[in-house]
Design an enzyme around this catalytic site. Structure first.
Site, mmCIF file in Angstrom:
data_model
loop_
_atom_site.group_PDB
_atom_site.id
_atom_site.type_symbol
_atom_site.label_atom_id
_atom_site.label_comp_id
_atom_site.label_asym_id
_atom_site.label_seq_id
_atom_site.Cartn_x
_atom_site.Cartn_y
_atom_site.Cartn_z
ATOM 1 N N MET A 1 0.821 -1.216 0.000
ATOM 2 C CA MET A 1 0.000 0.000 0.000
ATOM 3 C C MET A 1 0.856 1.269 0.000
ATOM 4 O O MET A 1 2.065 1.226 0.184
ATOM 5 C CB MET A 1 -0.914 -0.004 1.226
ATOM 6 C CG MET A 1 -1.929 -1.137 1.236
ATOM 7 S SD MET A 1 -2.974 -1.147 2.717
ATOM 8 C CE MET A 1 -3.933 0.351 2.487
ATOM 9 N N HIS A 2 0.187 2.397 -0.238
ATOM 10 C CA HIS A 2 0.697 3.756 -0.018
ATOM 11 C C HIS A 2 1.732 4.234 -1.026
ATOM 12 O O HIS A 2 2.077 5.417 -1.045
ATOM 13 C CB HIS A 2 1.309 3.913 1.385
ATOM 14 C CG HIS A 2 0.524 3.323 2.487
ATOM 15 N ND1 HIS A 2 -0.767 3.699 2.776
ATOM 16 C CD2 HIS A 2 0.830 2.342 3.383
ATOM 17 C CE1 HIS A 2 -1.215 2.996 3.809
ATOM 18 N NE2 HIS A 2 -0.275 2.171 4.188
ATOM 19 N N ASP B 1 -2.683 -4.934 0.471
ATOM 20 C CA ASP B 1 -2.201 -6.249 0.898
ATOM 21 C C ASP B 1 -2.844 -6.745 2.188
ATOM 22 O O ASP B 1 -3.170 -7.926 2.316
ATOM 23 C CB ASP B 1 -0.674 -6.274 1.005
ATOM 24 C CG ASP B 1 -0.099 -5.143 1.839
ATOM 25 O OD1 ASP B 1 -0.866 -4.351 2.437
ATOM 26 O OD2 ASP B 1 1.140 -5.034 1.894
#
Length: 488
Positions: A78-79, A237
């Site tokens: 992520m991110h 995830d």
């Protein structure tokens, strides 16, 4: 029919082939480089992800009837900030979730804009790893590159775009950008204005199980699959791992011991942690979840084994560790700074409490216990809000260690349920693909029918009491050393 889950991790892309009955038919993993151009920075080349994903797919399907592939979906780190120009070329390496360069931008968002406003707009405050601070950093430090930015996307969504041409993301992954109104499942107009982002630069939003398109004809031909293969949005995830472990619906919990470590508590209604130590995100099942994330979990043990002890015999190093709850050595697991609950990119790892009697096994045990204590920090935040968690699923590479399982069960005083299939995000992604293709009516139905438990680990009251004493000492350590180490 076959369903493919693609887990785009930090060290490798793992591809999983699942049939209609939930049986895993094949798994392939392909590694790619991770770059640290400056201390605290962490980057990857999205083109490497794509090349390895395609190579992995060909290997995954080599011995199977490719015409039976019905859908592909994703679980992904992520991110990360992925930027494309108007010609869909990658502008710069992706800035990853564990990158700590955005201290100034994070401080600006939390202090100048204010945590209360951020929480009102997005249900979260700024953390250094989130996408919005990375955008502000790029605007300030790389303005010429920023001017070229036509599309902003998350790591797994780069793969979805390459497969289908659909500029898309899902709510669970978008929740970690600090640009999404999590409660109302739309882009936050206020955050887009604060961050200087136009909505056309952002992807269309989908539920994790929704179809975003079909595979490009040229890719179908190259892979030998049908042009009707559906591309399904997928999830961040941790949300994908939660689906893979059956953590959907109200009050379920999953602990993930991957590169990072998370405690994930699902809910069917929107909830915000009043102190914002936990993330409030959308879930892949269409609901919501609270999540605490520590940046270094299994990676702590990998660092200790690979770099310090210089051994690959992880299991061997854990052999003989038996005096649980009695170790005098503590380890603070902050190799890359820390997110939950401390939100301190400058936090650093350290050992404390060594003496002339300290042995190699004590240090190894301390690493495993330090990660467990770090996860408990987030669990305590949830408990302080009246959220009762009695049991949890557990997944991730670190969860394959029986010793680590036992330590976590007793440090956190939770009964752990070990899933029969421990493939986490990859399995969850394949299950989302099956839902998107109509094999199952919902993520909940897929979990009910496919997720089985192979073992249960109950906490030992004697060890729980011993670890309670150790944890009370552990939680005093970070405040005592805060600010002593970190970036200068």
């Amino acid at each position: 029919m076959y369903y493919i889950g693609i887990d785009l991790g930090t060290s490798a892309v793992k591809l999983l082939l699942m049939d209609s009955n939930g049986e895993i038919k094949n798994i392939v993993s392909k590694e790619y480089p991770l770059y640290f151009p400056h201390p605290g920075w962490s980057e990857q080349n999205p083109v490497d992800w794509w090349k390895q994903a395609m190579a992995g797919l060909k290997e995954l399907l080599a011995e199977f009837d490719k015409t039976k592939v019905a859908g592909i979906s994703f679980g992904g780190q992520m991110h990360g900030l992925v930027t494309l120009d108007e010609n869909d070329h990658v502008i710069r390496p992706a800035i990853l979730w564990n990158d700590g360069r955005t201290g100034a931008e994070t401080e600006y968002l939390n202090i100048v804009i204010g945590k209360e406003k951020l929480s009102e707009y997005t249900a979260n405050i700024a953390f250094a790893g989130f996408t919005a601070p990375k955008i502000l950093w790029m605007q300030k430090q790389e303005p010429e590159l920023w001017k070229k930015t036509a599309k902003i996307m998350l790591p797994k969504d780069y793969l979805a775009y390459q497969f289908s041409g659909s500029f898309c993301t899902d709510y669970s992954d978008a929740s970690g950008m600090l640009l999404l109104d999590v409660k109302n499942k739309c882009w936050s107009e206020q955050m887009l204005e604060i961050c200087g982002v136009k909505e056309f630069q952002l992807p269309k939003l989908y539920e994790s199980y929704e179809v975003v398109g079909t595979i490009k004809p040229e890719l179908a031909k190259e892979l030998g699959v049908s042009e009707n293969v559906k591309i399904v949005a997928g999830a961040g995830d941790n949300a994908a791992a939660a689906v893979g472990t059956g953590t959907v619906g109200a009050g379920k919990c999953n602990i993930s011991l991957g590169t990072s470590g998370t405690i994930f508590i699902s809910s069917d209604h929107f909830t915000v942690d009043p102190v914002n130590a936990l993330h409030s995100f959308d879930h892949a099942d269409g609901g919501y979840h609270l999540m605490g994330c520590m940046l270094s979990a299994a990676s702590c043990n990998k660092w200790w084994m690979d770099e310090i002890l210089q051994t690959k015999d992880y299991a061997g190093e854990q052999t003989g560790i038996s005096k649980l709850g009695e170790n005098q050595v503590f380890y603070l697991p902050y190799l890359m700074g820390e997110r939950s609950p401390h939100n301190d990119p400058d936090a650093r790892a350290m050992f404390l409490g060594m003496s002339m009697n300290t042995m190699r096994q004590d240090m190894t045990q301390a690493v495993l216990e330090g990660v467990a204590f770090g996860l408990r920090d987030s669990l305590e935040v949830a408990r302080s809000q009246g959220i009762e968690v009695q049991c949890s699923k557990i997944c991730g590479g670190g969860a394959k260690s029986p010793l680590w399982q036992k330590i976590i069960a007793n440090v956190m005083n939770l009964t752990l349920e070990i899933p029969k299939n421990e493939e986490g995000p990859g399995l969850g992604a394949a299950m989302l693909a099956a839902v998107g293709c109509g094999e199952y009516a919902s993520a909940a139905e897929a979990c009910e029918k496919l997720v089985k438990t192979k073992a249960v680990i109950a906490p030992d009251p004697v060890l729980v009491e011993k670890y309670e004493e150790r944890y009370q000492k552990f939680k005093k350590l970070y405040p005592a050393v805060k600010g002593v180490l970190g970036e200068s």
